[in-house]
Design a protein around this motif. Structure first.
Motif, PDB file in Angstrom:
ATOM      1  N   SER A 174       0.833  -1.194   0.000  1.00  0.00           N
ATOM      2  CA  SER A 174       0.000   0.000   0.000  1.00  0.00           C
ATOM      3  C   SER A 174       0.872   1.250   0.000  1.00  0.00           C
ATOM      4  O   SER A 174       2.039   1.228   0.392  1.00  0.00           O
ATOM      5  N   LEU A 175       0.292   2.351  -0.445  1.00  0.00           N
ATOM      6  CA  LEU A 175       0.985   3.622  -0.512  1.00  0.00           C
ATOM      7  C   LEU A 175       1.185   4.176   0.897  1.00  0.00           C
ATOM      8  O   LEU A 175       0.420   3.877   1.812  1.00  0.00           O
ATOM      9  N   THR A 184      -1.211   9.027   0.574  1.00  0.00           N
ATOM     10  CA  THR A 184      -2.625   8.730   0.320  1.00  0.00           C
ATOM     11  C   THR A 184      -3.515   9.853   0.819  1.00  0.00           C
ATOM     12  O   THR A 184      -4.444  10.306   0.120  1.00  0.00           O
ATOM     13  N   THR A 231      -3.124  13.054  -1.339  1.00  0.00           N
ATOM     14  CA  THR A 231      -3.756  12.846  -2.639  1.00  0.00           C
ATOM     15  C   THR A 231      -5.262  12.931  -2.534  1.00  0.00           C
ATOM     16  O   THR A 231      -5.929  13.560  -3.364  1.00  0.00           O
ATOM     17  N   ARG A 275      -2.767  12.148  -8.973  1.00  0.00           N
ATOM     18  CA  ARG A 275      -1.645  11.263  -8.639  1.00  0.00           C
ATOM     19  C   ARG A 275      -0.345  11.760  -9.257  1.00  0.00           C
ATOM     20  O   ARG A 275       0.706  11.758  -8.596  1.00  0.00           O
ATOM     21  N   ASN A 318       3.061  12.957  -7.385  1.00  0.00           N
ATOM     22  CA  ASN A 318       4.367  12.404  -7.749  1.00  0.00           C
ATOM     23  C   ASN A 318       5.368  13.512  -8.071  1.00  0.00           C
ATOM     24  O   ASN A 318       6.546  13.428  -7.726  1.00  0.00           O
ATOM     25  N   ARG A 350       7.227   3.346  -1.265  1.00  0.00           N
ATOM     26  CA  ARG A 350       5.776   3.570  -1.350  1.00  0.00           C
ATOM     27  C   ARG A 350       5.422   5.051  -1.240  1.00  0.00           C
ATOM     28  O   ARG A 350       4.390   5.428  -0.693  1.00  0.00           O
ATOM     29  N   HIS A 401       2.834   7.276  -6.515  1.00  0.00           N
ATOM     30  CA  HIS A 401       1.810   6.441  -7.144  1.00  0.00           C
ATOM     31  C   HIS A 401       2.432   5.688  -8.315  1.00  0.00           C
ATOM     32  O   HIS A 401       2.988   6.295  -9.232  1.00  0.00           O
ATOM     33  N   ASP A 413       0.546   3.465 -10.153  1.00  0.00           N
ATOM     34  CA  ASP A 413      -0.535   3.176 -11.105  1.00  0.00           C
ATOM     35  C   ASP A 413      -1.009   4.442 -11.798  1.00  0.00           C
ATOM     36  O   ASP A 413      -2.174   4.823 -11.718  1.00  0.00           O
ATOM     37  N   VAL A 414      -0.118   5.095 -12.510  1.00  0.00           N
ATOM     38  CA  VAL A 414      -0.462   6.332 -13.204  1.00  0.00           C
ATOM     39  C   VAL A 414      -0.396   6.111 -14.711  1.00  0.00           C
ATOM     40  O   VAL A 414       0.202   5.139 -15.194  1.00  0.00           O
TER      41      VAL A 414
END
Length: 608
Positions: free
Chosen positions: A4-5, A10, A13, A291, A295, A370, A373, A375-376
């Motif tokens: 997990s981030l 989190t 964001t 996200r 970053n 972590r 992100h 998953d961008v």
């Protein structure tokens, strides 16, 4: 199972997403509307004929029939900026690379590109920050022909990449790739250059010696090699997935740089889904989401990048309907470790940074910790940020990407497990003097808190003259007012660094407090900058008087005038009807920008 981030990442964001819900939703709705509109197909015959009148036969037929994807090049080329001089030959190279995969490339337009290194300390610097918004508008003009299926943006330096980003995001329905040109080879070390600057400030070396040092530092085509705003821009483009992996810091004029430029041209054609190898990608307006913005901030903090990006990242985000505050930066800074030591936060330059592993190493460490992100969306179209762990190379003349290994120099790049500092070194300061930011990654801990009498100035020239007269040889907080965007365009006060550095080296407690900017070259002297509200708009820095005790406390995030509260409340801010400047070197053309400029925390932009 994927880890997990980090909870703070989190949390930040999510609050950005909530804060931006309405504005981001409206932006995405505009993109959906633009995506649904045909481009060249809707033009009348005379309009369409104009689009390809200057093309060769093959390109003309491809555009006439609508069968070939059309790529617009927006270039910031000029040959006075060393960083942008290599772009002179890029359009011809890009046209060939695009033709090879079934597309047509045209220079859609040029944008202005000024060099802060030339205007630093002079009147022209008052146009610098506003040039970002001019570049955004020029990008809009370039793409307004509305005939393109994708875009390539050629830009590197301080306001140019943020301006290109803001402009490109207005056309967020287009696949867009940013194309760097790389840093110049290493010259005189930045530390030695700065040493000679300080000797010159003390009158210990002459102008000829200073010019020799500067010429040995800035000596060839390519970006300046310190980690200022220009190179921070390049870092951000990788963190946001808008460059090809590892592309930022490959030197100009090398076979690898040529191969990367060709690959960027091919990639944008593939992103349109209309080339010889259809592989649709995500348009820029969807890549730059909450996200990606987080970053970008994390990358800024982890590398000790330019303070100018506390202005530029909010302005870029706003162009995509995303609302940031400096608290977002500060909260992330508390958990993001400093992984890089690059001048002015260390002795190394960006060439040493790249050789040690560069952006692929930094991104790998941040992924493993972590802190970003994964998953961008990126210009690669697959793999998210995991694909950016790789470093480009040539094997038998072919461009390949290889996983990055451990740091090649632990004095330049360290791991997240053993960082140079446990936090990113950017703090927000608040108090009765307003709200500002301070970068402490290059400031020694013993200078994090300064309490001293203020000396108040209305220009950096006045500070320099006071230094020459010996009036600053004391514990002092130098306050420079009327330097915000509404007052004079918010020029950088970079020329204050050598004299204030001299005073600090002599053992005095020294700090700078201003509603203006420093730069990516700000370093060892504690500086509370971007203080808002600015004095021109009634900001409390305007209440300060010579001799007032000011406490800058970076450890606790406070900026206070230690004046009796009743007396402080009774003081008023007086703003002259006419401030100095405003005319000469084009400044009179920018009065409307000064009148329209927003606050520093919102990016000091005319686009609100």
């Amino acid at each position: 199972m994927a880890q997990s981030l980090h909870p703070i990442v989190t949390q930040v964001t999510q609050r950005i997403r909530e804060r931006s819900r309405d504005s981001r939703g409206a932006y995405l709705a505009r993109l959906e509307g633009a995506s649904a509109q045909p481009r060249r197909e809707k033009l009348g015959c005379a309009n369409l004929a104009h689009t390809f009148a200057g093309c060769g036969a093959g390109d003309k037929e491809g555009l006439r029939s609508g069968g070939k994807p059309s790529i617009g090049i927006v270039t910031a080329y000029n040959d006075m900026l060393s960083a942008h001089q290599p772009y002179e030959t890029y359009p011809a190279q890009i046209r060939e690379a695009v033709r090879a995969v079934g597309g047509v490339a045209q220079v859609a337009g040029g944008v202005p590109a000024m060099c802060d290194g030339i205007t630093q300390g002079y009147a022209g610097m008052e146009l610098s920050l506003f040039s970002r918004d001019v570049i955004a508008m020029a990008t809009g003009v370039a793409l307004s022909h509305d005939t393109f299926d994708g875009a390539l943006c050629l830009g590197i330096c301080d306001k140019i990449v943020p301006g290109l980003m803001i402009g490109a995001l207005a056309f967020g329905h287009l696949p867009t790739v940013f194309v760097p040109a790389g840093p110049m080879p290493t010259g005189m070390s930045n530390g030695e250059k700065n040493r000679i600057r300080q000797l010159y400030a003390q009158g210990k070396v002459d102008r000829a010696a200073l010019l020799d040092a500067e010429s040995a530092s800035y000596h060839s085509p390519g970006t300046c090699t310190f980690f200022g705003t220009a190179n921070t821009n390049q870092m951000l483009m990788e963190m946001m997935g808008l460059h090809l992996p590892g592309a930022s810091f490959v030197n100009p004029g090398t076979p690898l740089r040529t191969a990367l430029t060709d690959a960027a041209a091919r990639r944008v054609v593939a992103m349109t889904g209309k080339g010889t190898e259809p592989a649709p990608g995500t348009p820029i307006g969807y890549i730059v989401d909450e996200r990606a913005v987080v970053n970008a901030i994390v990358g800024l903090l982890a590398t000790g990048g330019s303070t100018n990006h506390t202005l530029h990242i909010p302005a870029i985000a706003n162009a995509a309907g995303i609302k940031l505050t400096w608290d977002d930066f500060a909260d992330l800074s508390a958990v993001v470790p400093l992984l890089a030591r690059v001048y002015p936060n260390g002795a190394a330059d960006v060439n040493a940074f790249h050789a040690a592993g560069g952006m692929p190493y930094v991104i790998s460490q941040l992924l493993d910790a972590r802190l970003i992100h994964a998953d961008v969306n990126t210009v690669l179209g697959e793999g998210g940020m995991e694909a950016y762990r790789r470093m480009p190379a040539l094997e038998d003349g072919e461009l390949v990407w290889k996983p990055v290994g451990p740091s090649g120099d632990e004095t330049v790049l360290s791991s997240a497990a053993k960082p140079f500092a446990k936090e990113g070194g950017l703090r927000v300061l608040t108090g009765n003097l307003g709200r500002g930011v301070i970068k402490i990654s290059a400031v020694k801990p013993e200078h994090h808190v300064v309490e001293a009498p203020a000396l108040v100035f209305d220009s950096q020239e006045a500070v320099q003259e006071a230094f020459k007269r010996g009036e600053l040889k004391r514990d002092v907080v130098v306050v420079v007012r009327f330097q915000g965007p509404a007052a004079n365009g918010m020029p950088e006060l970079h020329k204050l660094t050598p004299p204030l550095g001299v005073l600090q080296d002599q053992g005095y407690k020294v700090a700078l407090v201003t509603d203006g900017r420093m730069s990516g070259a700000s370093g060892k002297v504690p500086a509370a900058i971007h203080v808002t509200p600015e004095v021109k708009n009634g900001g409390p820095l305007g209440k300060l008087r010579d001799g007032d005790i000011v406490r800058l406390d970076a450890a606790n995030g406070t900026l206070e005038a230690l004046v009796d509260p009743a007396e402080w409340e009774a003081r008023t801010v007086t703003v002259p009807e006419t401030l100095p400047g405003g005319f000469g070197v084009g400044r009179e053309l920018f009065g409307v920008f000064r009148d329209k400029a927003g606050s520093a925390e919102n990016g000091a932009s005319i686009f609100q």
